[in-house]
Design a protein around this motif. Structure first.
Motif, short mmCIF file in Angstrom:
data_model
loop_
_atom_site.label_atom_id
_atom_site.label_comp_id
_atom_site.label_asym_id
_atom_site.label_seq_id
_atom_site.Cartn_x
_atom_site.Cartn_y
_atom_site.Cartn_z
N ALA A 50 32.41 33.64 38.79
CA ALA A 50 31.42 33.35 39.84
C ALA A 50 31.27 31.85 40.06
O ALA A 50 31.03 31.41 41.19
N GLU A 51 31.39 31.06 39.02
CA GLU A 51 31.28 29.61 39.16
C GLU A 51 32.56 29.01 39.73
O GLU A 51 32.52 28.03 40.45
N ARG A 93 34.82 30.65 41.72
CA ARG A 93 35.08 31.15 43.08
C ARG A 93 33.80 31.77 43.65
O ARG A 93 33.72 32.98 43.89
N PRO A 94 32.77 30.97 43.86
CA PRO A 94 31.48 31.53 44.30
C PRO A 94 31.54 32.27 45.63
O PRO A 94 30.98 33.36 45.76
N ALA A 95 32.21 31.72 46.62
CA ALA A 95 32.25 32.38 47.94
C ALA A 95 33.02 33.70 47.85
O ALA A 95 32.60 34.72 48.41
N GLN A 96 34.14 33.69 47.15
CA GLN A 96 34.96 34.89 47.01
C GLN A 96 34.22 35.96 46.22
O GLN A 96 34.27 37.15 46.55
N THR A 97 33.50 35.55 45.17
CA THR A 97 32.74 36.49 44.36
C THR A 97 31.62 37.12 45.19
O THR A 97 31.43 38.34 45.18
N THR A 98 30.89 36.28 45.91
CA THR A 98 29.80 36.78 46.76
C THR A 98 30.33 37.76 47.80
O THR A 98 29.75 38.83 48.02
N ALA A 99 31.43 37.41 48.44
CA ALA A 99 32.01 38.29 49.46
C ALA A 99 32.42 39.64 48.86
O ALA A 99 32.18 40.69 49.48
N ILE A 101 31.17 41.14 46.19
CA ILE A 101 29.96 41.90 45.84
C ILE A 101 29.31 42.48 47.09
O ILE A 101 28.93 43.66 47.12
N LEU A 102 29.19 41.66 48.13
CA LEU A 102 28.58 42.17 49.37
C LEU A 102 29.39 43.31 49.96
O LEU A 102 28.83 44.31 50.43
#
Length: 120
Positions: A102-103, A105-111, A113-114
């Motif tokens: 998550a640290e 690749r924050p954008a990729q992780t968030t995407a 999960i969403l």
């Protein structure tokens, strides 16, 4: 294969992300937190229970809810655990990431999960 075999076999593949992936400020905050009285002791005591935690996994029912696994370098370990302990698991691998996905690749992780949460 016992749960301990799955978990410990996979753990040997886990590595720490290269220093270049963390900003100096982030490293300074982590170092300061680690210097607090009891911080390292508390962390080590938590890890001392991992053996019992792994044994306990075999006594729990598999969750019926969908489960998302996001792996980096430890993907083989995570996939083995999900295959054994979850009924409805989705596995995503972010190649080139270390332990702190998550640290890194924050954008990729968030995407990811969403997208997972949008599924019916």
């Amino acid at each position: 294969m016992a749960a301990t075999d799955i978990c410990w076999t996979g753990c040997s593949a886990v590595s720490i992300a290269p220093r270049a992936r963390f900003e100096p400020f982030d490293r300074a905050v982590y170092k300061a937190a680690a210097r607090e009285p009891g911080a390292i002791t508390a962390e080590h005591r938590w890890y001392q229970t991992v053996g019992q935690d792994i044994q306990d996994l075999d006594t729990y029912p598999k969750p019926a809810a969908p489960v998302l696994g996001i792996g980096g370098i430890s993907t083989p370990f995570l996939k083995a655990c999900l295959d054994r302990y979850a009924r409805n698991a989705t596995m995503i691998e972010f190649e080139g990431t270390g332990h702190w996905i998550a640290e890194e690749r924050p954008a990729q992780t968030t995407a990811a999960i969403l997208e997972f949460l949008r599924q019916p």
